[in-house]
Design an enzyme around this catalytic site. Sequence first.
Site, PDB file in Angstrom:
ATOM      1  N   GLY A   1       0.825  -1.215   0.000  1.00  0.00           N
ATOM      2  CA  GLY A   1       0.000   0.000   0.000  1.00  0.00           C
ATOM      3  C   GLY A   1       0.847   1.248   0.000  1.00  0.00           C
ATOM      4  O   GLY A   1       2.049   1.185  -0.271  1.00  0.00           O
ATOM      5  N   ASN A   2       0.211   2.380   0.287  1.00  0.00           N
ATOM      6  CA  ASN A   2       0.964   3.640   0.354  1.00  0.00           C
ATOM      7  C   ASN A   2       0.319   4.568   1.378  1.00  0.00           C
ATOM      8  O   ASN A   2      -0.692   4.218   1.985  1.00  0.00           O
ATOM      9  CB  ASN A   2       1.047   4.288  -1.037  1.00  0.00           C
ATOM     10  CG  ASN A   2      -0.328   4.581  -1.601  1.00  0.00           C
ATOM     11  OD1 ASN A   2      -1.075   5.379  -1.061  1.00  0.00           O
ATOM     12  ND2 ASN A   2      -0.684   3.897  -2.687  1.00  0.00           N
TER      13      ASN A   2
END
Length: 418
Positions: A226-227
């Site tokens: 993810g980020n």
Amino acid sequence: MSSDARAVDSAERASAPQPLSGRRVCLGVTGSISAYKSVEAARRLEDAGAIVDVAMTPSAARFIPPLTYRSLVKGEVAADLWDPAAPAEQHVAMGRRADAMLVAPASATTIAKLAQGIGDNPVTLTALASSAPLVVAPAMDAVMFAQPSVQANLELLKARGAFIAGPAIGRLASGGQGLGRLLEPIELAAAVRSAIGRSVGDLRSRHIIVTAGGTREPIDPVRFVGNHSSGKMGVAVAEAARDQGAAVTLITTQPPPQGRYGIVVREVQTALEMQAEIQQAARGAHALVMAAAVADYRPAEAAESKLKKQDADQDGMTLELIENPDVVASIDAPKLLKVGFAAETDDLIANAQSKIAKKGLAFIVANDVSQSDAGFQVDTNRVVILDADGGIERLPLLHKYDVGAAILDRLRRLPSWA
Ligand code: C5P
């Protein structure tokens, strides 16, 4: 003004969007234990820039003394039709100057009176004297709410253009759980913003799709790639579009935001899910604002059960990644105007510019995510808008809501928007 004072002033301006600036809202309060929430709703409306007048039924005044609102709001409070100190025909003036009327909480009796055109107290008389959009927020016991008479009255109001806000399911004063709880103040204020947008906003009869948050690409059932995207920028664009009257679909990897009245929320996790949801919403939509941070790569395979340490070989673990589609470029809808975002840490302009043609965008909103007051997680952003013709517009540090409004403004000015 000193430079320090200017800095504080600019930070305050950046942190306080005023979507209801210049608007006058009449809050009608009826007799319900949930009337306390209307006090908070009045404050939220004024925090958003509105001036709030308050009309109360006699039973509302038993729950909350009119003095509470008098001390709180910038507008007038009408609580007694026969008060010799009140301005003559106060309800007519309040009804006429309102940009919206919010009846919250709305009791079954007041709903019936509104549906039948009865004017016998400050709330019902003000509603009769007003041609502004009416938002009705019911609050009552679940059995009362389910009564065919109450439902029929609400249907009648809806058919005449009223906005029905809630009720929610939850704990009721009458005991137990059920459908009848007054919406929270943040949703009540959102409903007013939506109603005003639908009646006078610049984006009425337009459909705008907004994406938000970072995609989560599963490694196994408990881990993902993810980020840091919080989804705040996309939510702010969705709110601004709703406030201007657009039908809004928010496709997000984050939990549905508070204050989402008037916004259709679709929750997704991965880039592929996001792509499918956008494609489905795209038919008939006018614009796609792609604020989501889409992962360029995803694990080639998502393990069905949790990976264990012993699954790794001696040198550690290698995760094979495969490329995700470029979602915004892949959406097939000939008339859809696409707006991209470019979160960069270096060579902001050149990197962003190169994406406009490649992704088929009308323009791109570039921001430098290495700054602490802009980009991921924070409420403010400092962006540059780049268009396909090489035009560059630098915006100052603004609240993300105001960045959203500027993006929508830009969309409306495109020749292909007409
Ligand atoms: O990651 P990149 O800087 O290329 O992102 C620019 C724009 O493209 C953003 O609006 C982002 O949402 C979109 N994007 C996409 N699909 C991807 C990667 C990015 O739609 N796989």
